[in-house]
Design an enzyme around this catalytic site. Structure first.
Site, PDB file in Angstrom:
ATOM      1  N   GLU A 129       0.847  -1.194   0.000  1.00  0.00           N
ATOM      2  CA  GLU A 129       0.000   0.000   0.000  1.00  0.00           C
ATOM      3  C   GLU A 129       0.884   1.247   0.000  1.00  0.00           C
ATOM      4  O   GLU A 129       1.962   1.256   0.611  1.00  0.00           O
ATOM      5  CB  GLU A 129      -0.907  -0.041   1.237  1.00  0.00           C
ATOM      6  N   ASP A 130       0.431   2.298  -0.692  1.00  0.00           N
ATOM      7  CA  ASP A 130       1.246   3.514  -0.740  1.00  0.00           C
ATOM      8  C   ASP A 130       1.271   4.223   0.602  1.00  0.00           C
ATOM      9  O   ASP A 130       2.323   4.595   1.094  1.00  0.00           O
ATOM     10  CB  ASP A 130       0.789   4.471  -1.859  1.00  0.00           C
ATOM     11  N   ASP A 133      -3.288   6.587   6.327  1.00  0.00           N
ATOM     12  CA  ASP A 133      -3.628   7.892   6.896  1.00  0.00           C
ATOM     13  C   ASP A 133      -4.571   7.648   8.082  1.00  0.00           C
ATOM     14  O   ASP A 133      -4.119   7.452   9.219  1.00  0.00           O
ATOM     15  CB  ASP A 133      -4.261   8.759   5.785  1.00  0.00           C
ATOM     16  N   GLY A 135      -6.196   4.957   8.418  1.00  0.00           N
ATOM     17  CA  GLY A 135      -6.118   3.511   8.648  1.00  0.00           C
ATOM     18  C   GLY A 135      -7.378   2.779   8.207  1.00  0.00           C
ATOM     19  O   GLY A 135      -7.430   1.552   8.217  1.00  0.00           O
ATOM     20  N   THR A 137      -8.812   2.325   5.209  1.00  0.00           N
ATOM     21  CA  THR A 137      -8.699   1.476   4.019  1.00  0.00           C
ATOM     22  C   THR A 137      -8.004   0.158   4.366  1.00  0.00           C
ATOM     23  O   THR A 137      -8.505  -0.933   4.075  1.00  0.00           O
ATOM     24  CB  THR A 137      -7.910   2.208   2.903  1.00  0.00           C
TER      25      THR A 137
END
Ligand SMILES: O=P(O)(O)OC[C@H]1O[C@H](OP(=O)(O)OP(=O)(O)O)[C@H](O)[C@@H]1O
Ligand code: HPA
Length: 214
Positions: A129-130, A133, A135, A137
């Site tokens: 994952e990139d 933020d 959390g 997602t």
């Protein structure tokens, strides 16, 4: 989350002036400050690839890449895995799923695509994952993947934003821990712009206005 030492920690306010680095002409008006340069990102990803592969017990991992943001990270990570393991029989598979929820800087319901068809039973799974933020997602994606009974599940993120609202997701592998500010570049975006910016940067107010949803 305090686990100093396992990742590169970018202090609050530790920016580099954009004038000192190469910024594409089309973006110059919208970027004043750079958090992490392309060179540092690429180098850190090579180390992440070494770490990920060295800890694999079965010498076989199933990478699950969360599009769109993780596209470029995944590409460089896989290049790093190829480089780290070229002398041995190390196997990996790559599957792509899609998760989207942001319009501008506002998070809406998370829309997921591509998870249903994945067969992960008994596999060493790594979510790529990139950034994390809030959390939200990653906690949704990870809980669905856990129901598929993998042998193990690790989360590898390039960017961990120090967002105090994220109390659930502590990734196993982190490239950089960054201040809780909206970042763009290296395929992270603002309304789908700036993905082709090579460095990870801070978007200025002119950029937020120019590229807001109208
Ligand atoms: O930790 P969170 O607060 O949930 O935010 C992180 C997610 O937000 C971004 O995705 P986005 O919804 O913008 O879609 P994108 O990957 O297509 O840019 C990013 O790529 C992560 O998937
Ligand atoms: O800071 C961010 N930048 C880009 N995309 C994001 N999605 C959640 N947070 C961010």
């Amino acid at each position: 989350m305090e686990r100093q030492g396992d990742y590169v920690y970018i202090e609050d306010g530790a920016y580099t002036s954009a004038n000192l680095l190469c910024i594409p002409e089309k973006y110059k008006a919208y970027i004043d400050l750079v958090f992490i340069s392309k060179g540092q990102i690429e180098d850190r990803i090579l180390r992440l690839a070494e770490t990920l592969t060295s800890e694999s017990k079965t010498r076989s991992i199933a990478l699950i890449v969360i599009l769109r943001g993780a596209f470029r990270f995944a590409k460089d990570l896989v290049d790093g895995i190829d480089r780290a393991c070229y002398k041995e029989q190390f196997v990996y598979t790559i599957d792509f799923i899609r998760a989207r929820s942001y319009v501008g800087q506002t998070q809406h319901d998370i829309i997921l695509e591509g998870l249903d068809a994945l067969d992960l039973e008994g596999k060493e799974v790594v979510i790529v994952e990139d950034l994390v933020d809030s959390g939200n997602t990653l906690s949704r994606v990870a809980s669905i993947i856990r129901e598929k009974n993998p042998a193990s599940l690790k989360i590898c993120v390039l960017i961990y934003k120090r967002n105090p609202e994220n109390t659930r997701i502590v990734p196993d592998h982190i490239g950089f821990s960054v201040p809780n500010e909206w970042i763009i570049g290296y395929h992270t975006d603002y309304n789908n712009y700036f993905r082709d910016l090579p460095h990870i940067c801070l978007l200025n107010d002119a950029g937020k206005e120019e590229f807001r949803t109208k």
